[in-house]
Motif scaffolding. Structure first.
Motif, PDB file in Angstrom:
ATOM      1  N   ARG A 243       0.847  -1.198   0.000  1.00  0.00           N
ATOM      2  CA  ARG A 243       0.000   0.000   0.000  1.00  0.00           C
ATOM      3  C   ARG A 243       0.884   1.250   0.000  1.00  0.00           C
ATOM      4  N   ALA A 244       1.671   1.361  -1.063  1.00  0.00           N
ATOM      5  CA  ALA A 244       2.667   2.420  -1.142  1.00  0.00           C
ATOM      6  C   ALA A 244       2.049   3.806  -1.130  1.00  0.00           C
ATOM      7  N   ARG A 245       0.951   3.985  -1.861  1.00  0.00           N
ATOM      8  CA  ARG A 245       0.355   5.327  -1.930  1.00  0.00           C
ATOM      9  C   ARG A 245      -0.147   5.769  -0.558  1.00  0.00           C
ATOM     10  N   ALA A 246      -0.669   4.848   0.219  1.00  0.00           N
ATOM     11  CA  ALA A 246      -1.139   5.196   1.564  1.00  0.00           C
ATOM     12  C   ALA A 246       0.021   5.547   2.484  1.00  0.00           C
ATOM     13  N   ALA A 247       1.205   4.987   2.175  1.00  0.00           N
ATOM     14  CA  ALA A 247       2.375   5.229   3.022  1.00  0.00           C
ATOM     15  C   ALA A 247       2.976   6.611   2.813  1.00  0.00           C
ATOM     16  N   ILE A 248       2.727   7.217   1.664  1.00  0.00           N
ATOM     17  CA  ILE A 248       3.391   8.481   1.332  1.00  0.00           C
ATOM     18  C   ILE A 248       3.108   9.563   2.366  1.00  0.00           C
ATOM     19  N   ALA A 249       1.842   9.771   2.679  1.00  0.00           N
ATOM     20  CA  ALA A 249       1.477  10.822   3.639  1.00  0.00           C
ATOM     21  C   ALA A 249       2.070  10.543   5.016  1.00  0.00           C
ATOM     22  N   LEU A 250       2.113   9.261   5.398  1.00  0.00           N
ATOM     23  CA  LEU A 250       2.659   8.933   6.713  1.00  0.00           C
ATOM     24  C   LEU A 250       4.172   9.155   6.766  1.00  0.00           C
ATOM     25  N   TYR A 251       4.847   8.887   5.664  1.00  0.00           N
ATOM     26  CA  TYR A 251       6.277   9.187   5.642  1.00  0.00           C
ATOM     27  C   TYR A 251       6.509  10.689   5.842  1.00  0.00           C
ATOM     28  N   GLU A 252       5.707  11.495   5.183  1.00  0.00           N
ATOM     29  CA  GLU A 252       5.842  12.939   5.362  1.00  0.00           C
ATOM     30  C   GLU A 252       5.545  13.339   6.796  1.00  0.00           C
ATOM     31  N   GLN A 253       4.502  12.737   7.378  1.00  0.00           N
ATOM     32  CA  GLN A 253       4.142  13.026   8.765  1.00  0.00           C
ATOM     33  C   GLN A 253       5.252  12.577   9.717  1.00  0.00           C
ATOM     34  N   GLY A 254       5.935  11.488   9.348  1.00  0.00           N
ATOM     35  CA  GLY A 254       7.004  10.971  10.191  1.00  0.00           C
ATOM     36  C   GLY A 254       8.351  11.621   9.947  1.00  0.00           C
ATOM     37  N   GLY A 255       8.369  12.722   9.210  1.00  0.00           N
ATOM     38  CA  GLY A 255       9.623  13.447   8.986  1.00  0.00           C
ATOM     39  C   GLY A 255      10.574  12.754   8.046  1.00  0.00           C
ATOM     40  N   ALA A 256      10.034  12.065   7.030  1.00  0.00           N
ATOM     41  CA  ALA A 256      10.875  11.347   6.068  1.00  0.00           C
ATOM     42  C   ALA A 256      10.498  11.750   4.647  1.00  0.00           C
ATOM     43  N   PRO A 257      10.785  12.990   4.249  1.00  0.00           N
ATOM     44  CA  PRO A 257      10.375  13.445   2.918  1.00  0.00           C
ATOM     45  C   PRO A 257      11.041  12.655   1.796  1.00  0.00           C
ATOM     46  N   MET A 258      12.279  12.175   2.027  1.00  0.00           N
ATOM     47  CA  MET A 258      12.949  11.408   0.991  1.00  0.00           C
ATOM     48  C   MET A 258      12.208  10.117   0.691  1.00  0.00           C
ATOM     49  N   GLN A 259      11.721   9.463   1.727  1.00  0.00           N
ATOM     50  CA  GLN A 259      10.971   8.222   1.529  1.00  0.00           C
ATOM     51  C   GLN A 259       9.673   8.500   0.798  1.00  0.00           C
ATOM     52  N   ALA A 260       9.028   9.618   1.155  1.00  0.00           N
ATOM     53  CA  ALA A 260       7.781   9.978   0.475  1.00  0.00           C
ATOM     54  C   ALA A 260       8.031  10.244  -1.003  1.00  0.00           C
ATOM     55  N   MET A 261       9.094  10.978  -1.312  1.00  0.00           N
ATOM     56  CA  MET A 261       9.415  11.254  -2.716  1.00  0.00           C
ATOM     57  C   MET A 261       9.782   9.969  -3.459  1.00  0.00           C
ATOM     58  N   ARG A 262      10.497   9.090  -2.777  1.00  0.00           N
ATOM     59  CA  ARG A 262      10.867   7.818  -3.407  1.00  0.00           C
ATOM     60  C   ARG A 262       9.629   7.029  -3.826  1.00  0.00           C
ATOM     61  N   LEU A 263       8.636   6.995  -2.943  1.00  0.00           N
ATOM     62  CA  LEU A 263       7.410   6.258  -3.278  1.00  0.00           C
ATOM     63  C   LEU A 263       6.615   6.968  -4.355  1.00  0.00           C
ATOM     64  N   ARG A 264       6.575   8.304  -4.299  1.00  0.00           N
ATOM     65  CA  ARG A 264       5.862   9.024  -5.352  1.00  0.00           C
ATOM     66  C   ARG A 264       6.501   8.752  -6.710  1.00  0.00           C
TER      67      ARG A 264
END
Length: 784
Positions: free
Chosen positions: A238-259
């Motif tokens: 569920r990668a798309r659902a994880a994106i917002a949580l990565y941003e919330q968890g202070g991990a913008p790189m992980q969010a961009m990687r999934l996007r």
């Protein structure tokens, strides 16, 4: 009044760290007592072992993060069958574990069970951690099970559960791991949040996970919960659902990687491309920007010329240079470069090897008049000619720049500066002074003008023209009152006047220097000329506020590290550093905690922050000028007749007291000893068997480093020459000392050709003064 260095440091260190051994966890009180934990009145199972002086000394050395020293201290007990008890063997194994020598741990503990069941339980915990470090989950599982069965108290039992959980998790036994983590969390309360998070990551039901997240008490763990949930969602597709949580968890790189990984369709890919490029631009030259560039390349995004240049600027700073070169080449096939962009490309090529430098020279020849950058291009080409060793051709090219571009301040002044430096290297001081003077008079608005005036005056002083030097230095101070060369101008103007027997004029300038720049190298030299002590902060003992949440964080960090949960320990350390807010006392307390843990860079950063917040006494300055392994520094320095304050200053500037420091050229450890130097010194000291990794051991490194430094302080007439040789090598010092004035230690410093070495010598000498003022070195200041 000075603080007693060694007593104060030991109390501070142990107060934060407790005792650095698993066997002492309950006894040392690092885990608060509770209904299911042993009390502090429980008899110490090591009582008999502690009666052995070798054991006590070794345990103390290990507590002070000196495992190699601890091992040598314990050797007599290990070699004597009558003294080699279970606890002695266990301590030896812990020393090996502290340096990551897990095969050594196995050889000590894995042959036969220890005769004391409590020691055997602790041994099994250490063996379990070692097995996990080596990737052997099956062995870790077995050791943890034995430890659980032997546990005589809830604390040991709970630690065994953590290792069981970690082993089960590695083996894919989710339910067993979950149960063990949950059981341990009820006992190891300080780190309960982290154990709950690990258990939650194994929980399949999202509603149950949500309930677990609500149980978290610490801010750091709650912030990590969003990241942990995002990881779980990503693992379950569920990668798309994880994106917002990565941003919330202070991990913008992980969010961009999934996007980037989930982008579909032209419009979405365009958004990802723009986001990645914007991130690179905002974070240029950083590790994260490099990762963003890798994402762009992996996604095969087609960048515009402007975007390629943004990426190239970041790659030029953090690497790889090949990415900067290729990006610029693509950009300039899309459109012609501006002159500034072409010069940037030249700078990239200049750092990319001989073939690329030849290409850079070729490109520079294409930038001619009437281009406004023609002068700068000609200067850069002359620099490249000099760089390839064609000294005469470079000098000709530089003189041509001055002739052809007299109205281009940047080009002409830059050329004159290099011509002056080259003349100095060739021992043609008159020619160098003329170039400096021409620069200063013809280009007074140049950024190089103050430095040129200073060097010209120093050359006059070296030539014995003291009146000329004094007048020119006073003029420098008048024309450039805020220049970085201002303190130096005051100092050397005073020395020139002293040489002219103008005692009042000299004193006036030295006093003005002490008032305007009291902490500078020049102020310290001026103070000596005036017969007073260099500036030092107001005396104060190393007492710090006891702050509950800081103490609790340290307790969590200690326990997490003991259990091999290093990621969580690092998150706690990062959060602790980030919590150093606007309160100076809080910043000081946290800085002291980092110093106690041997994390000197962070302690120094926080010490400077505390000073900026108003903490002006010696407590804060001892954090900015810390001492690690204090007894070691004192013993080795006094034993070799080297000033211990000088040794501490060298270590501060070589490694910031970071034991694992490694330079780009391979120098290692506290005193940055090169492996070949270490090998030769170890041979002379009969340190066998030798392994270059031993340079990361503070005892070995400081011992060999002090011997190396001593070889210079004994050979040279003054410590300035010794420090220059330590940093740049004896061959260069042999050349520098032959210049006019080279026998004057202070003048020698000014005439050091390398800015890095010149700054190094000044900074170490000023730090030496601070260490001498801040700490009581006893009788250790004496040198030959």
């Amino acid at each position: 009044m000075r603080t007693h260095l060694f007593r104060a440091r030991r109390v501070t260190f142990r107060g934060a760290r407790c005792l650095a051994s698993l066997l002492a966890l309950a006894v040392a009180g690092c885990v608060p007592s509770g209904d299911r934990l042993p009390t502090h009145d429980e008899p110490d199972p090591r009582a008999e072992a502690l009666s052995d002086p070798a054991y006590r000394a070794a345990a103390a050395a290990l507590a002070e993060r000196r495992p190699w020293r601890a091992e040598s201290l314990l050797a007599p007990a290990m070699d004597d069958p009558a003294r080699r008890t279970a606890w002695v063997v266990l301590l030896a194994a812990e020393m090996a574990g502290a340096t990551g020598r897990w095969p050594r741990v196995d050889s000590l503990l894995g042959r036969a069970p220890l005769e004391d069941s409590r020691a055997e339980a602790e041994a099994r915990l250490l063996l379990a951690r070692g097995a996990l470090e080596r990737g052997d989950a099956e062995a870790a599982l077995e050791h943890a099970r034995v430890a659980r069965g032997l546990a005589s108290n809830a604390n040991t039992h709970a630690q065994a559960l953590v290792f069981l959980a970690r082993a089960h998790e590695r083996l894919g036994a989710r339910d067993s791991a979950l149960a063990s983590y949950s059981g341990a969390a009820t006992v190891l309360v300080p780190i309960g949040d982290w154990l709950i998070l690990r258990a939650t990551s194994l929980t399949r039901d999202s509603a149950a996970r949500a309930k677990h997240y609500k149980r978290l008490r610490t801010t750091t763990a709650r912030e990590r919960a969003a990241y942990a949930e995002a990881q779980l969602l990503e693992r379950t597709g569920r990668a798309r659902a994880a994106i917002a949580l990565y941003e919330q968890g202070g991990a913008p790189m992980q969010a961009m990687r999934l996007r980037a990984a989930t982008a579909s369709g032209l419009a979405e890919r365009e958004r990802v491309r723009r986001e990645l490029v914007a991130f690179v631009q905002a974070n240029t030259g950083t590790f994260d920007a490099r990762h963003a560039i890798e994402m762009l390349d992996a996604g095969r995004y087609r960048l515009t010329a402007a975007e390629e240049i943004i990426v190239a600027r970041s790659a030029a700073r953090h690497g790889p240079l090949s990415r900067a070169r290729s990006g610029l080449a693509r950009a300039f096939t899309l459109r012609a470069p501006t002159v500034e962009e072409r010069l940037f490309q030249v700078s990239v090529l200049a750092e990319s090897g001989p073939a690329s430098r030849r290409e850079a020279e070729r490109l520079l020849t294409r930038i001619r008049k009437p281009s406004p950058a023609a002068g700068v291009a000609a200067l850069e080409r002359a620099k490249l000619i000099r760089r390839r060793g064609a000294t005469a051709a470079a000098r000709t090219a530089l003189r041509q720049v001055v002739r052809e571009f007299p109205d281009d301040t940047a080009a002409a002044s830059g050329a004159l500066l290099i011509l002056a430096e080259m003349a100095t290297d060739a021992l043609r001081d008159t020619e160098a002074r003329d170039a400096y003077r021409t620069l200063a008079m013809n280009y007074p608005t140049s950024e190089h003008a103050p430095r040129a005036r200073f060097h010209a005056a120093v050359l006059a002083f070296a030539a014995g023209r003291h009146r000329v030097a004094a007048e020119e230095l006073d003029l420098l101070a008048e024309l450039h009152p805020t220049s970085a060369d201002g303190p130096g101008a005051l100092y050397w103007s005073a020395r020139a006047r002293a040489a002219l027997r103008d005692t009042a004029g000299a004193r006036e300038r030295w006093e003005a220097l002490l008032a305007s720049a009291p902490m500078s190298y020049y102020a310290a030299q001026g103070a000596r000329r005036l017969g007073v002590a260099p500036w030092a902060p107001p005396a104060s003992p190393d007492t710090f506020a006891m702050i509950g949440d800081v103490r609790d964080a340290l307790t969590r960090i200690e326990l997490l590290e003991r259990l091999g949960m290093l990621l969580e320990a690092r998150l706690e350390l990062d959060a602790l550093a980030a919590s150093a807010d606007s309160s100076a006392e809080r910043v000081l307390a946290i800085a002291d905690a980092f110093r106690a843990r041997g994390q000197m860079r962070r302690a120094m950063e926080l010490g400077r922050k505390a000073i900026a917040l108003g903490a002006k006494d010696a407590r804060a300055w001892r954090l900015v000028y810390p001492v690690g392994a204090a007894e070691l520094v004192l013993a080795e320095a006094t034993g070799r007749r080297v000033d211990p304050a000088l040794v501490a200053a060298v270590i501060r500037h070589e490694s910031s007291f970071e034991e694992r420091a490694t330079s780009p050229v391979g120098a290692r450890g506290l005193m940055q000893v090169m492996p070949n130097v270490g090998r030769a010194l170890a041979r002379s000291e009969k340190i066998t068997p030798w392994d270059p990794a031993m340079l990361y051991d503070p005892d070995i490194n400081v011992r060999l480093g002090v011997i190396h430094l001593r070889s210079f302080t004994r050979h040279y007439s003054h410590e300035t020459l010794a420090l220059a040789a330590y940093n740049a090598g004896p061959g260069r010092v042999a050349r520098w000392v032959t210049r006019p004035g080279g026998r004057d230690p202070e003048l020698f410093v000014e005439r050091i050709r390398f800015p890095e070495t010149r700054g190094y010598v000044r900074n170490v000498l000023r730090s030496r003064d601070m260490y001498a003022a801040l700490y009581d070195w006893g009788e250790g200041r004496g040198t030959d």
